[in-house]
Design an enzyme around this catalytic site. Structure first.
Site, PDB file in Angstrom:
ATOM      1  N   SER A 278     -29.722  -4.659  22.622  1.00 46.85           N
ATOM      2  CA  SER A 278     -30.342  -5.882  23.163  1.00 46.85           C
ATOM      3  C   SER A 278     -31.538  -5.598  24.078  1.00 46.85           C
ATOM      4  O   SER A 278     -32.566  -6.284  23.963  1.00 46.85           O
ATOM      5  CB  SER A 278     -29.299  -6.724  23.891  1.00 46.85           C
ATOM      6  OG  SER A 278     -28.386  -7.225  22.959  1.00 46.85           O
TER       7      SER A 278
ATOM      8  N   LYS B   8     -17.136 -12.823  26.477  1.00 51.36           N
ATOM      9  CA  LYS B   8     -17.666 -14.122  26.033  1.00 51.36           C
ATOM     10  C   LYS B   8     -16.790 -15.300  26.464  1.00 51.36           C
ATOM     11  O   LYS B   8     -17.312 -16.369  26.789  1.00 51.36           O
ATOM     12  CB  LYS B   8     -17.836 -14.130  24.512  1.00 51.36           C
ATOM     13  CG  LYS B   8     -18.971 -13.210  24.053  1.00 51.36           C
ATOM     14  CD  LYS B   8     -19.168 -13.267  22.558  1.00 51.36           C
ATOM     15  CE  LYS B   8     -20.147 -12.192  22.130  1.00 51.36           C
ATOM     16  NZ  LYS B   8     -20.384 -12.164  20.692  1.00 51.36           N
TER      17      LYS B   8
ATOM     18  N   ASP C 125     -24.484 -16.930  18.443  1.00 50.56           N
ATOM     19  CA  ASP C 125     -24.035 -16.041  17.362  1.00 50.56           C
ATOM     20  C   ASP C 125     -24.044 -16.744  15.996  1.00 50.56           C
ATOM     21  O   ASP C 125     -24.530 -16.200  15.006  1.00 50.56           O
ATOM     22  CB  ASP C 125     -22.617 -15.523  17.644  1.00 50.56           C
ATOM     23  CG  ASP C 125     -22.602 -14.427  18.687  1.00 50.56           C
ATOM     24  OD1 ASP C 125     -23.650 -13.768  18.873  1.00 50.56           O
ATOM     25  OD2 ASP C 125     -21.552 -14.213  19.320  1.00 50.56           O
TER      26      ASP C 125
ATOM     27  N   LEU D 228     -20.200  -8.684  10.082  1.00 53.73           N
ATOM     28  CA  LEU D 228     -20.832  -8.913  11.394  1.00 53.73           C
ATOM     29  C   LEU D 228     -21.119  -7.598  12.111  1.00 53.73           C
ATOM     30  O   LEU D 228     -22.042  -7.498  12.914  1.00 53.73           O
ATOM     31  CB  LEU D 228     -19.925  -9.777  12.280  1.00 53.73           C
ATOM     32  CG  LEU D 228     -20.222 -11.272  12.303  1.00 53.73           C
ATOM     33  CD1 LEU D 228     -20.311 -11.865  10.925  1.00 53.73           C
ATOM     34  CD2 LEU D 228     -19.191 -12.006  13.139  1.00 53.73           C
TER      35      LEU D 228
ATOM     36  N   GLY E 277     -24.531  -6.780  10.058  1.00 54.27           N
ATOM     37  CA  GLY E 277     -24.883  -7.757  11.081  1.00 54.27           C
ATOM     38  C   GLY E 277     -26.119  -7.444  11.914  1.00 54.27           C
ATOM     39  O   GLY E 277     -26.329  -8.089  12.946  1.00 54.27           O
TER      40      GLY E 277
HETATM   41  P1  NDP Z   1     -12.242 -10.088  18.740  1.00 51.98           P
HETATM   42  O1  NDP Z   1     -11.596  -8.924  19.404  1.00 51.98           O
HETATM   43  O2  NDP Z   1     -12.308 -11.401  19.438  1.00 51.98           O
HETATM   44  O3  NDP Z   1     -11.473 -10.376  17.337  1.00 51.98           O
HETATM   45  C1  NDP Z   1     -11.127  -9.317  16.492  1.00 51.98           C
HETATM   46  C2  NDP Z   1     -10.583  -9.856  15.165  1.00 51.98           C
HETATM   47  O4  NDP Z   1     -10.353  -8.722  14.314  1.00 51.98           O
HETATM   48  C3  NDP Z   1      -9.264 -10.606  15.284  1.00 51.98           C
HETATM   49  O5  NDP Z   1      -9.241 -11.645  14.343  1.00 51.98           O
HETATM   50  C4  NDP Z   1      -8.230  -9.520  14.921  1.00 51.98           C
HETATM   51  O6  NDP Z   1      -7.046 -10.017  14.359  1.00 51.98           O
HETATM   52  C5  NDP Z   1      -9.006  -8.759  13.858  1.00 51.98           C
HETATM   53  N1  NDP Z   1      -8.509  -7.382  13.695  1.00 51.98           N
HETATM   54  C6  NDP Z   1      -8.610  -6.362  14.581  1.00 51.98           C
HETATM   55  N2  NDP Z   1      -8.036  -5.245  14.069  1.00 51.98           N
HETATM   56  C7  NDP Z   1      -7.555  -5.577  12.847  1.00 51.98           C
HETATM   57  C8  NDP Z   1      -6.877  -4.864  11.831  1.00 51.98           C
HETATM   58  N3  NDP Z   1      -6.560  -3.565  11.971  1.00 51.98           N
HETATM   59  N4  NDP Z   1      -6.560  -5.511  10.680  1.00 51.98           N
HETATM   60  C9  NDP Z   1      -6.882  -6.823  10.515  1.00 51.98           C
HETATM   61  N5  NDP Z   1      -7.523  -7.560  11.457  1.00 51.98           N
HETATM   62  C10 NDP Z   1      -7.854  -6.944  12.615  1.00 51.98           C
HETATM   63  O7  NDP Z   1     -13.695  -9.571  18.309  1.00 51.98           O
HETATM   64  P2  NDP Z   1     -14.999 -10.463  18.052  1.00 51.98           P
HETATM   65  O8  NDP Z   1     -14.583 -11.641  17.259  1.00 51.98           O
HETATM   66  O9  NDP Z   1     -15.722 -10.696  19.319  1.00 51.98           O
HETATM   67  O10 NDP Z   1     -15.911  -9.461  17.166  1.00 51.98           O
HETATM   68  C11 NDP Z   1     -15.617  -9.202  15.797  1.00 51.98           C
HETATM   69  C12 NDP Z   1     -16.724  -8.340  15.184  1.00 51.98           C
HETATM   70  O11 NDP Z   1     -17.943  -9.049  15.133  1.00 51.98           O
HETATM   71  C13 NDP Z   1     -17.017  -7.051  15.937  1.00 51.98           C
HETATM   72  O12 NDP Z   1     -17.184  -6.020  14.976  1.00 51.98           O
HETATM   73  C14 NDP Z   1     -18.316  -7.339  16.651  1.00 51.98           C
HETATM   74  O13 NDP Z   1     -19.059  -6.154  16.883  1.00 51.98           O
HETATM   75  C15 NDP Z   1     -19.002  -8.226  15.626  1.00 51.98           C
HETATM   76  N6  NDP Z   1     -20.050  -9.096  16.189  1.00 51.98           N
HETATM   77  C16 NDP Z   1     -21.340  -8.947  15.748  1.00 51.98           C
HETATM   78  C17 NDP Z   1     -22.357  -9.754  16.219  1.00 51.98           C
HETATM   79  C18 NDP Z   1     -23.750  -9.579  15.702  1.00 51.98           C
HETATM   80  O14 NDP Z   1     -24.686 -10.117  16.310  1.00 51.98           O
HETATM   81  N7  NDP Z   1     -23.962  -8.877  14.615  1.00 51.98           N
HETATM   82  C19 NDP Z   1     -22.100 -10.807  17.220  1.00 51.98           C
HETATM   83  C20 NDP Z   1     -20.703 -10.913  17.586  1.00 51.98           C
HETATM   84  C21 NDP Z   1     -19.737 -10.073  17.098  1.00 51.98           C
HETATM   85  P3  NDP Z   1      -5.794 -10.474  15.289  1.00 51.98           P
HETATM   86  O15 NDP Z   1      -6.145 -11.842  15.782  1.00 51.98           O
HETATM   87  O16 NDP Z   1      -4.632 -10.451  14.377  1.00 51.98           O
HETATM   88  O17 NDP Z   1      -5.698  -9.467  16.407  1.00 51.98           O
END
Ligand code: NDP
Length: 278
Positions: A19, A68, A105, A218, A242
């Site tokens: 960023s 966030k 986002d 993403l 992403g």
């Molecule tokens: P969160 O921690 O809020 O959510 C993570 C999600 O991944 C949950 O739904 C979780 O499931 C799931 N998950 C984690 N591990 C596993 C696994 N082993 N198997 C299946 N599901 C799994 O993260 P964010 O939502 O904030 O971010 C998600 C991704 O998006 C990241 O990679 C982040 O870097 C990317 N991102 C990219 C952006 C961009 O500008 N390109 C902007 C914002 C985010 P459960 O609920 O069951 O735990």
């Protein structure tokens, strides 16, 4: 004396954030005088760190993992898209001293898909993997594109069902677990889980991607992510990561702060060329 406006990204960890670079390029490109730093802020120090930043004259912040939801709670006022997503990635000092929270986002993803990659989302069947903060921010902006439907699949099934239920009044959105995806096909599969960061894939059934379908992760990295590779193996017409979304969400934040829209394509091309040259 020339006054320079201060901005920053807060996160934990934050060392590898792109960023500061992106915003510095935007500032040079648009002739805006500003400085943009990066600060590692653990969740428990977030309210104090934000207050200190704004009291010290800061004009705006980006907030990333895991801050966030805390930024959402901190903001005095929220835009509609931030209110819906319950997560804020942009804080902006308002003229009367209050702090506005926004979530850029979702619009970042939609702009990258539709403008940069020429994807028409209207009528599409969309699958979103994950029900965390990022997934939350995407649902409303995607529904606004007159899509056919969104299915949210998540490891913790209740989270997917609950998230979908919050958007029922805005379109056809359902939540489920990965087992429920068998015998279904989608035009666009968005990976909004954090699995790519650890080189894993959610358990996806065969034949999930429709003919000429698209994949979008993403996450981004210098090498194609494991989900981008999954898309290519499953004959996606395009399998994207992403990086474009990252630049587009930054441009939207820059616009909120400065009222000027930077050109994003040259920045995406620059960052792409740098990782291709590694
Ligand atoms: P969160 O921690 O809020 O959510 C993570 C999600 O991944 C949950 O739904 C979780 O499931 C799931 N998950 C984690 N591990 C596993 C696994 N082993 N198997 C299946 N599901 C799994 O993260 P964010 O939502 O904030 O971010 C998600 C991704 O998006 C990241 O990679 C982040 O870097 C990317 N991102 C990219 C952006 C961009 O500008 N390109 C902007 C914002 C985010 P459960 O609920 O069951 O735990």
């Amino acid at each position: 004396m020339t006054l320079v406006d201060h901005y920053a990204v807060f996160g934990y960890p934050i060392k590898h954030s792109k960023s500061p670079r992106i915003h510095q390029i935007f500032a040079e490109q648009t002739g805006q005088l500003l400085e943009y730093g990066a600060q590692e802020v653990p969740a428990e120090q977030f309210p104090t760190a934000v207050a200190t930043f704004f009291i010290g004259g800061g004009k705006g912040l980006n907030c990333t993992i895991p801050l966030k939801e805390l930024a959402w709670a901190y903001a005095d006022k929220k835009t509609e898209r931030a209110q819906l997503s319950k997560a804020v990635n942009t804080l902006a000092l308002q003229p009367e001293g209050s702090i506005l929270g926004d979530n850029t986002d979702g619009i970042g993803l939609v702009t990258d898909l539709m403008i940069n990659h020429g994807v028409n989302l209207a009528g599409s069947k969309i699958l979103t993997l994950g029900a965390g903060g990022a997934s939350r921010g995407l649902i409303a902006p995607i529904l606004e594109q007159s899509v056919h439907s969104i299915v949210i699949a998540n490891r913790t099934i209740d989270k997917a069902i609950n998230l979908a239920s919050e958007f029922h009044h805005r379109g056809t959105v359902t939540g489920c677990g990965y087992d429920d995806l068998k015998n279904q096909q989608f035009d666009l599969i968005i990976n909004a889980t954090s699995t790519s960061l650890s080189g894993e894939l959610p358990p996806l059934p065969e034949d999930l991607l429709a003919k000429n379908g698209l994949c979008y992760d993403l996450a981004y990295s210098n090498e194609p992510t494991i989900f981008v590779r999954w898309g290519l193996k499953n004959h996606a017409a395009k399998s994207l990561d992403g990086l474009g979304m990252l630049v587009e969400q930054a441009a939207e934040a820059f616009f909120i702060w400065r009222g000027v829209r930077p050109k994003t394509l040259p920045v995406i091309e620059l960052l792409n060329s740098e990782r291709n040259n590694l």
